[in-house]
Design a protein around this motif. Structure first.
Motif, PDB file in Angstrom:
ATOM      1  N   ARG A 188       0.830  -1.191   0.000  1.00 22.42           N
ATOM      2  CA  ARG A 188       0.000   0.000   0.000  1.00 22.42           C
ATOM      3  C   ARG A 188       0.877   1.257   0.000  1.00 22.42           C
ATOM      4  NH1 ARG A 188      -5.192  -1.295   1.092  1.00 22.42           N
ATOM      5  NH2 ARG A 188      -5.732   0.838   1.626  1.00 22.42           N
ATOM      6  N   ASP A 189       0.309   2.343  -0.458  1.00 23.71           N
ATOM      7  CA  ASP A 189       0.927   3.672  -0.395  1.00 23.71           C
ATOM      8  C   ASP A 189       2.137   3.778  -1.316  1.00 23.71           C
ATOM      9  OD1 ASP A 189      -1.078   3.882   1.474  1.00 23.71           O
ATOM     10  OD2 ASP A 189       0.242   4.135   3.190  1.00 23.71           O
TER      11      ASP A 189
ATOM     12  N   ARG B 289      -8.620   8.593   0.700  1.00 18.85           N
ATOM     13  CA  ARG B 289      -9.066   7.421   1.462  1.00 18.85           C
ATOM     14  C   ARG B 289     -10.154   7.777   2.473  1.00 18.85           C
ATOM     15  NH1 ARG B 289      -3.267   4.479   1.446  1.00 18.85           N
ATOM     16  NH2 ARG B 289      -3.618   3.325  -0.485  1.00 18.85           N
TER      17      ARG B 289
ATOM     18  N   GLN C  16      -4.166   0.772  -4.856  1.00 14.85           N
ATOM     19  CA  GLN C  16      -3.794   0.855  -3.448  1.00 14.85           C
ATOM     20  C   GLN C  16      -2.330   1.221  -3.231  1.00 14.85           C
ATOM     21  OE1 GLN C  16      -4.845  -3.370  -2.603  1.00 14.85           O
ATOM     22  NE2 GLN C  16      -2.746  -3.547  -1.793  1.00 14.85           N
TER      23      GLN C  16
ATOM     24  N   LEU D 279      -6.451   5.614  -6.924  1.00 14.99           N
ATOM     25  CA  LEU D 279      -7.055   5.388  -5.616  1.00 14.99           C
ATOM     26  C   LEU D 279      -8.583   5.377  -5.719  1.00 14.99           C
ATOM     27  CD1 LEU D 279      -4.779   7.689  -3.425  1.00 14.99           C
ATOM     28  CD2 LEU D 279      -4.850   5.195  -3.358  1.00 14.99           C
ATOM     29  N   ARG D 280      -9.105   6.166  -6.631  1.00 17.77           N
ATOM     30  CA  ARG D 280     -10.557   6.239  -6.803  1.00 17.77           C
ATOM     31  C   ARG D 280     -11.111   4.991  -7.485  1.00 17.77           C
ATOM     32  NH1 ARG D 280     -13.482  11.949  -7.894  1.00 17.77           N
ATOM     33  NH2 ARG D 280     -15.534  11.326  -7.149  1.00 17.77           N
TER      34      ARG D 280
ATOM     35  N   GLU E 207      -4.366  10.615   1.762  1.00 18.37           N
ATOM     36  CA  GLU E 207      -5.178  10.457   2.971  1.00 18.37           C
ATOM     37  C   GLU E 207      -6.568  11.061   2.783  1.00 18.37           C
ATOM     38  OE1 GLU E 207      -2.603  12.204   5.866  1.00 18.37           O
ATOM     39  OE2 GLU E 207      -1.385  10.366   6.081  1.00 18.37           O
TER      40      GLU E 207
END
Length: 320
Positions: free
Chosen positions: A17-18, A239, A213, A208-209, A236
């Motif tokens: 992630r990230d 999310r 991830q 992300l949408r 952030e």
């Protein structure tokens, strides 16, 4: 290993992630590994809050290192990291036997997985490439992320990816075609527990949408310097479902990403190679206080006037 073979996909869904970044490799003036500089950079990456490093590939000049240096490079990274960031290697070898030797080596150092490019010579048909990865995964417990890229000479097809995604320890693909429509298509068509990741920050918020991830296998979060916090802020906000605020933060990075695209992404798209594009990023690295040093020959370093131009542009866009 934190997971068994049967747990590889579930573990990756939870952990990849990230920001999984590909750092540059610092070299000394006499063209050897800058071990002290590499350790200093590792401390900087930890302080930045990077989740994982993906090392040993094109961006790190792994393709141009002596084999002994490639092994030593991974030893230094593992020792300096001390378990603080998740570690993955990158495998560029057309020989599955050399690939497995490298993977066995880094597994003992505590690496979780390997990003693996499909063979760049000899093995070209879907069946041949499938057999390469079947043999690889049968003989290693590391998690595998595929690298889908024109740099390999053959971009993995959807049909082949569907077959490869069924192999137990293949957990995802770095979608490196620079076509976001293909990323969305793959994400719709491949199994739900298979990660399709973009290596281009420009697409990360949209990703992300629409089911992404992780931004995998590039270095924007490192090189954005003083603008770096904006990436974490928009991530952030996204999310949390605050999309309007997230896009406003994302837009504040436009001048930086345009510069990154011009000096790096465009060169890869234009040449289907990383080699010469990396020289500009070494200048960028040192401008933000990281160790980089010269390019390994035969790749040329950047001319002095181009270095001065880039340093001025970095100040202009607020990176330094």
């Amino acid at each position: 290993m934190e997971f068994t073979r049967s747990e590889a996909k579930a573990w990756s869904q939870a952990h990849l992630r990230d920001f999984y970044m590909c750092p540059l490799t610092p070299m000394t003036a006499d063209l050897t590994l800058d071990e002290a500089g590499l350790r200093e950079n590792i401390e900087a990456y930890v302080e930045m809050g990077i989740n994982g490093l993906v090392v040993g590939g094109f961006i790190s000049e792994g393709w141009n290192m002596k084999l002994a240096d490639w092994y030593r490079y991974h030893e230094i990274i593992a020792d300096a990291n001390k378990g603080r960031m998740d570690l993955w290697t990158i495998i560029l070898d057309p020989s599955v036997h050399q690939a497995l030797e490298k993977m066995a080596f880094v597994e003992k150092l505590g690496f979780s997985g390997a990003e693996v490019i499909n063979p760049v010579v000899q093995l070209r048909t879907d069946d041949e490439i499938y057999d390469y990865f079947k043999y690889l995964t049968d003989h290693s417990n590391l998690a595998i992320v595929l690298y889908r890229t024109p740099v390999s000479g053959k971009v993995l097809s959807l049909e082949l990816l569907k077959r490869l995604a069924e192999l137990e320890t293949i957990v995802g693909v770095k979608q490196g075609s620079l076509n976001h429509a293909e990323t969305l298509k793959l994400r719709r068509e491949l199994r739900d527990d298979f990660i399709v990741a973009e290596p281009w920050e420009r697409f990360f918020l949209d990703d992300l949408r629409y089911g992404g991830q992780v931004i995998w296998g590039e270095l924007s979060y490192i090189i954005y310097g003083q603008k770096r916090p904006l990436m974490k802020e928009y991530m952030e906000l996204a999310r949390a479902g605050k999309w309007d605020e997230a896009y406003r933060k994302w837009a504040e990075l436009e001048a930086v990403r345009d510069l990154y695209d011009d000096v790096f992404i465009w060169e890869i798209a234009r040449t289907s190679t990383y080699a010469s594009a990396l020289a500009m990023l070494k200048v960028w690295y040192e401008a933000i206080g990281l160790k980089a040093g010269p390019m390994l020959p035969p790749v040329r370093d950047v001319a002095s006037e181009r270095k001065e131009w880039l340093r001025a542009k970095l100040q202009e866009v607020g990176v330094v």
